[in-house]
Design an enzyme around this catalytic site. Structure first.
Site, mmCIF file in Angstrom:
data_model
loop_
_atom_site.group_PDB
_atom_site.id
_atom_site.type_symbol
_atom_site.label_atom_id
_atom_site.label_comp_id
_atom_site.label_asym_id
_atom_site.label_seq_id
_atom_site.Cartn_x
_atom_site.Cartn_y
_atom_site.Cartn_z
ATOM 1 C CB CYS A 208 -29.605 33.965 36.668
ATOM 2 S SG CYS A 208 -31.092 32.991 36.799
ATOM 3 N N PRO B 33 -28.354 65.585 54.728
ATOM 4 C CG PRO B 33 -29.523 65.407 56.745
ATOM 5 C CD PRO B 33 -29.004 66.418 55.745
#
Ligand code: LLP
Length: 439
Positions: free
Chosen positions: A368, A298
Site C-alpha cells: 500500500c 567485494p
C-alpha cells in the site's frame, strides 16, 4: 516474434525451446511451481566461480600477500557463510547478527573483519567472544572501548583504521573534498587519520595492523581504486615517517560494479586487480615502504548476478492514454532498491521469452504505497495476464538482506541452485513467523 537475447545479461541465463527462461540451467517455471512465488533463486555455482575468480586474480596480482573478503551485508544467511568457508574466502561483517550467523555456519572467525561506525559495548564483547580476527574502527570512542575490553581479557585486538581518502567515486573533479564529508572513517585531509593512528598506537591492548578505505559501491571506473590506493599508500608512508609504524595490511574495500541491464558495462575484475597489483608494488617501492598485504571486500560482484527473483502477475491495469500497471505478488518488501535508489533492472516474461514484447508497462508491487515500484517502462508481451511469471534479474545482492515485512508480507525463501539441484537455504516466512514476536 523475437527473443531479445541482449537481455540475457549474465551467462547463467538461457531460454529453452518452449520459450521458458532458464537460470543456472534450470527451468524457472518449474522452480516457481515447486517453491511458489515470490521466490529468490541463487546460483551457487556462479557464486563459487566468482569467489575463485577473485582469489585467482588476487593470488596472481599479489602472490601470497592478498586476501578476498566477502562483504556479507550483500546477502547474509548460513549457507552463504558455508560457501565462503569452503571457498577459502574471508568475510566482512557489520553486526552481531551477521557474526552470529557466520558462527552458526562454522565460519572461522579469525578471517572476519568487523565493520560498523557504531559498535556498541555489547557488539564489541560479542565479537571478541566469537574470536573475530580484525576490528575495522572508525571513531576514537570505539578504539578506547575496544582497548578496554581487550585489556580486560588480556588480549591484544587486531585493528585496522577506516580512513576516508577524499575520493568521490563518480566525479574525478570532486576528489579534493568529495568523500571527506562522510559518516564513515577518519579523514586524512583534516589530520584526524593521523590523530587516530597516534591514539591506536598508544593503546596497549590494540594491535594496529593497517588501514582500510571503501570508496563507494557499483563503481565501474577502475581508476577509482588506483586513486584510493595512491592516497592510502601515501598515508602509509606518512605514518611510517611520523610514527615509525609500518602498516601490514591495506584493505581497499569493495565496490566493483555489476550490470543490471544490457546498458551497464561488464567489468574485467581480473584485469582491474592486476592493475592495482602492479600499481601497489611500484608505488610501495617508490615510497620506500614494505608492500602491505592488500585486501578486497567485494559484496555485490560476488552475489548480484547469481540472484534472480520470480514473481506471479496478479493484475494488468491499462489506464487509456496514461500507463499500464502490471502488479506482482512481491515488491518493495523483497526489493527496496528502485524505491530507494531508482535502480535499473531487467525484468523478463519468464515463460513467454519467445513472444514479442510490444507492451510497455510499469511493474509494481503489492504494497500500500504508490512508490512500491519494481521498474518503470518494462517491455512485456501483450499477452501478459494473471498467473504469468516475471523474472527480475540481478537480485542476489542487497535484496534478501534488505527485505522487510511491511504490510505484514512474509519474506520469500532463498533457493540455492547447484549442479542441477535446487535446495532451500532460507525457508519462506509463514504467517505464524509474522506474529512470533508479538506478545
Ligand atoms: N566494504 C565496505 C566497508 C562497505 O561499506 C561495502 C558496502 C562493501 C565493502 C561492499 O561493497 P560492494 O562490493 O557490495 O559494492 N544497499 C546498497 C549498497 C550499499 C553498500 C554499502 N557498503 C545497494 O543496494 O546498492
Amino acid at each position: 516474434m523475437m527473443m531479445e537475447t541482449t537481455d540475457l545479461i549474465c551467462e547463467n541465463l538461457s531460454v529453452n525451446s518452449e520459450g521458458h527462461l532458464l537460470f543456472a540451467g534450470q527451468d524457472t517455471e518449474a522452480l516457481a511451481k515447486r517453491f511458489g512465488t515470490p521466490l529468490y533463486l541463487m546460483d551457487e555455482d556462479h557464486i563459487r566461480a566468482r569467489c575463485r575468480a577473485y582469489l585467482a586474480a588476487v593470488q596472481k596480482a599479489f602472490g601470497g600477500r592478498g586476501r578476498v573478503l566477502y562483504a556479507s551485508k550483500a546477502a547474509s544467511f548460513k549457507r552463504l557463510y558455508e560457501v565462503m568457508r569452503e571457498e577459502g574466502m574471508g568475510i566482512d561483517v557489520v553486526s552481531r547478527g551477521e557474526i552470529f550467523t557466520a558462527v552458526r555456519a562454522g565460519f572461522p572467525m579469525e578471517n572476519a573483519f568487523f565493520h560498523s561506525n557504531n559498535k556498541t559495548d555489547d557488539d564489541i564483547r560479542a565479537a571478541m567472544d566469537a574470536g573475530v580476527g580484525y576490528f575495522v574502527s572508525d571513531n576514537t570512542e570505539e578504539l578506547i572501548a575496544v582497548d578496554r575490553e581487550a585489556g580486560s581479557r588480556s588480549i591484544r585486538q587486531k585493528v585496522l583504521l577506516r580512513l576516508t581518502p577524499g575520493i568521490d567515486p563518480h566525479t574525478y573533479e570532486a576528489v579534493a573534498t568529495g568523500k571527506v564529508d562522510s559518516k564513515f572513517g577518519f579523514a586524512i585531509q583534516t589530520g584526524q587519520a593521523e590523530d587516530a593512528t597516534a591514539l591506536a598506537l598508544s593503546l596497549k591492548s590494540i594491535k594496529l595492523c593497517g588501514f582500510h578505505s571503501h570508496v563507494g559501491s557499483q563503481v565501474f571506473d577502475s581508476d577509482v581504486f588506483l586513486r584510493a590506493a595512491d592516497v592510502m599508500l601515501h598515508y602509509i608512508a606518512q605514518a611510517k615517517a611520523k610514527f615509525g609504524f609500518e602498516a601490514e595490511i591495506l584493505n581497499l574495500g569493495g565496490g566493483f560494479g555489476v550490470p543490471y541491464t544490457a546498458k551497464n558495462p561488464k567489468l574485467d575484475i581480473a584485469k582491474n586487480i592486476g592493475e592495482i597489483g602492479a600499481f601497489v608494488a611500484s608505488l610501495s617501492a617508490e615510497l620506500g615502504i614494505r608492500q602491505p598485504e592488500v585486501c578486497f571486500e567485494p559484496g555485490r560482484s560476488i552475489v548480484a548476478d547469481a540472484g534472480l527473483t520470480l514473481y506471479t502477475v496478479g493484475s494488468v491495469k491499462e489506464i487509456p492514454g496514461y500507463r499500464t500497471y502490471v502488479s506482482v505478488d512481491g515488491g518493495m518488501t523483497d526489493n527496496i532498491r528502485y524505491a530507494l535508489y531508482g535502480s535499473a533492472y531487467t525484468i523478463l516474461p519468464a515463460r513467454k521469452m519467445d513472444e514479442p514484447r510490444e507492451m510497455i508497462a510499469d511493474v509494481v508491487g503489492r504494497c500500500c504505497e504508490s512508490g512500491d515500484i519494481l521498474q518503470k517502462n518494462v517491455p512485456l508481451p501483450r499477452s501478459i495476464t494473471r498467473g504469468d511469471l516475471l523474472a527480475c534479474l540481478t537480485t542476489g545482492a542487497y535484496h534478501y538482506s534488505m527485505a522487510s515485512n511491511y504490510n505484514r508480507i512474509p519474506r520469500p525463501p532463498v533457493v540455492m541452485l547447484r549442479g542441477g539441484e535446487a535446495t532451500v537455504a532460507v525457508r519462506r516466512e509463514t504467517l505464524d513467523d509474522l506474529v512470533a514476536l508479538d506478545v
